[in-house]
Motif scaffolding. Structure first.
Motif, PDB file in Angstrom:
ATOM      1  N   PRO A   1      29.949  42.677 -41.685  1.00 30.95           N
ATOM      2  CA  PRO A   1      30.563  42.099 -40.613  1.00 30.95           C
ATOM      3  C   PRO A   1      31.034  43.186 -39.786  1.00 30.95           C
ATOM      4  O   PRO A   1      31.349  44.192 -40.143  1.00 30.95           O
ATOM      5  CB  PRO A   1      31.540  41.135 -41.328  1.00 30.95           C
ATOM      6  N   GLY A   2      31.387  42.459 -38.494  1.00 34.17           N
ATOM      7  CA  GLY A   2      31.815  43.497 -37.406  1.00 34.17           C
ATOM      8  C   GLY A   2      33.347  43.217 -37.522  1.00 34.17           C
ATOM      9  O   GLY A   2      33.896  42.918 -38.121  1.00 34.17           O
ATOM     10  N   ASP A   3      33.962  44.161 -36.542  1.00 36.32           N
ATOM     11  CA  ASP A   3      35.478  44.206 -36.625  1.00 36.32           C
ATOM     12  C   ASP A   3      35.817  43.379 -35.338  1.00 36.32           C
ATOM     13  O   ASP A   3      35.981  43.773 -34.158  1.00 36.32           O
ATOM     14  CB  ASP A   3      35.896  45.806 -36.196  1.00 36.32           C
TER      15      ASP A   3
ATOM     16  N   LEU B   1      35.742  44.761 -26.391  1.00 32.90           N
ATOM     17  CA  LEU B   1      34.527  45.137 -25.881  1.00 32.90           C
ATOM     18  C   LEU B   1      34.211  44.085 -25.109  1.00 32.90           C
ATOM     19  O   LEU B   1      33.833  44.176 -23.799  1.00 32.90           O
ATOM     20  CB  LEU B   1      33.376  44.904 -27.049  1.00 32.90           C
ATOM     21  N   VAL B   2      34.795  42.563 -25.394  1.00 30.08           N
ATOM     22  CA  VAL B   2      34.665  41.478 -24.500  1.00 30.08           C
ATOM     23  C   VAL B   2      35.239  41.951 -23.174  1.00 30.08           C
ATOM     24  O   VAL B   2      34.895  41.495 -21.910  1.00 30.08           O
ATOM     25  CB  VAL B   2      34.975  40.148 -25.189  1.00 30.08           C
ATOM     26  N   LEU B   3      36.377  42.398 -23.176  1.00 31.04           N
ATOM     27  CA  LEU B   3      37.561  42.519 -22.091  1.00 31.04           C
ATOM     28  C   LEU B   3      37.061  43.871 -21.299  1.00 31.04           C
ATOM     29  O   LEU B   3      37.529  44.094 -20.204  1.00 31.04           O
ATOM     30  CB  LEU B   3      38.806  42.499 -22.713  1.00 31.04           C
ATOM     31  N   ASN B   4      36.483  44.767 -22.017  1.00 27.32           N
ATOM     32  CA  ASN B   4      35.890  45.983 -21.160  1.00 27.32           C
ATOM     33  C   ASN B   4      34.922  45.527 -19.888  1.00 27.32           C
ATOM     34  O   ASN B   4      33.855  44.932 -20.602  1.00 27.32           O
ATOM     35  CB  ASN B   4      35.293  47.054 -22.095  1.00 27.32           C
ATOM     36  N   ARG B   5      35.135  45.848 -18.806  1.00 30.63           N
ATOM     37  CA  ARG B   5      34.225  45.347 -17.697  1.00 30.63           C
ATOM     38  C   ARG B   5      32.903  46.127 -17.685  1.00 30.63           C
ATOM     39  O   ARG B   5      32.015  45.877 -17.098  1.00 30.63           O
ATOM     40  CB  ARG B   5      35.024  45.535 -16.430  1.00 30.63           C
TER      41      ARG B   5
ATOM     42  N   ILE C   1      27.472  44.807 -31.359  1.00 29.00           N
ATOM     43  CA  ILE C   1      27.111  43.556 -31.249  1.00 29.00           C
ATOM     44  C   ILE C   1      27.732  42.739 -32.570  1.00 29.00           C
ATOM     45  O   ILE C   1      28.219  41.771 -32.297  1.00 29.00           O
ATOM     46  CB  ILE C   1      25.369  43.357 -31.661  1.00 29.00           C
ATOM     47  N   GLU C   2      27.801  43.445 -33.572  1.00 31.95           N
ATOM     48  CA  GLU C   2      28.634  42.582 -34.490  1.00 31.95           C
ATOM     49  C   GLU C   2      29.983  42.573 -34.363  1.00 31.95           C
ATOM     50  O   GLU C   2      30.665  41.657 -34.647  1.00 31.95           O
ATOM     51  CB  GLU C   2      28.306  43.363 -36.107  1.00 31.95           C
TER      52      GLU C   2
ATOM     53  N   ALA D   1      31.936  38.855 -34.474  1.00 36.09           N
ATOM     54  CA  ALA D   1      33.107  38.884 -35.165  1.00 36.09           C
ATOM     55  C   ALA D   1      34.390  38.248 -34.397  1.00 36.09           C
ATOM     56  O   ALA D   1      35.129  37.491 -34.912  1.00 36.09           O
ATOM     57  CB  ALA D   1      33.539  40.038 -35.757  1.00 36.09           C
ATOM     58  N   TYR D   2      34.254  38.693 -33.214  1.00 34.99           N
ATOM     59  CA  TYR D   2      35.233  38.308 -32.169  1.00 34.99           C
ATOM     60  C   TYR D   2      35.194  36.951 -31.874  1.00 34.99           C
ATOM     61  O   TYR D   2      35.960  36.034 -31.995  1.00 34.99           O
ATOM     62  CB  TYR D   2      35.867  39.185 -31.194  1.00 34.99           C
ATOM     63  N   LEU D   3      33.986  36.671 -31.332  1.00 36.38           N
ATOM     64  CA  LEU D   3      33.543  35.156 -30.699  1.00 36.38           C
ATOM     65  C   LEU D   3      33.804  34.111 -31.858  1.00 36.38           C
ATOM     66  O   LEU D   3      34.108  33.010 -31.491  1.00 36.38           O
ATOM     67  CB  LEU D   3      32.272  35.215 -30.070  1.00 36.38           C
TER      68      LEU D   3
END
Length: 124
Positions: free
Chosen positions: A19-21, A28-32, A112-113, A117-119
């Motif tokens: 699993p991811g962190d 990553l999602v917030l990094n433009r 990706i992982e 994991a966040y989503l």
């Protein structure tokens, strides 16, 4: 690039076997640079400028399974050939790729992982 198996509308197994962190995924999602919030909005009150070209990420973990989210990140064009979302973990068959990105995925298997994991934590 790690091999993966698409079954129906999902990639069930983690690309990395682990699993991811989720905290790294949120970053990553917030990094433009990874471009998520250029098109998507979500539960990110600290971010003033969020996209409106794509569905909100709020509730993503309720709408899609982990495997479905993974396929959408890896290669969303398998689900919607007309999508404007980049294929973050695909290098074959792409024609409009900058020289610096040719032969490389936008995100690594680990990244990706992390995003998956966040989503999956976004339930509302």
């Amino acid at each position: 690039m790690q091999p993966y198996v698409v079954t129906d509308d999902a990639i069930a197994a983690a690309l990395t076997g682990a699993p991811g962190d989720a905290a790294q995924g949120r970053a990553l999602v917030l990094n433009r640079t990874s471009t998520c919030i250029l098109c998507h909005s979500g539960p990110f009150p600290e971010e003033k400028f969020q996209g409106d070209l794509a569905p909100s990420l709020a509730g993503a973990g309720s709408r899609w399974s982990e495997g479905q989210l993974r396929l959408r990140l890896v290669d969303g064009s398998r689900l919607n050939p007309a999508t404007i979302m980049p294929s973050y973990y695909r290098i074959d068959g792409l024609t409009r790729v900058g020289a610096a990105w040719r032969g490389k995925p936008i995100l690594s298997a680990e990244q990706i992982e992390d995003v998956v994991a966040y989503l999956v934590t976004l339930r509302q």
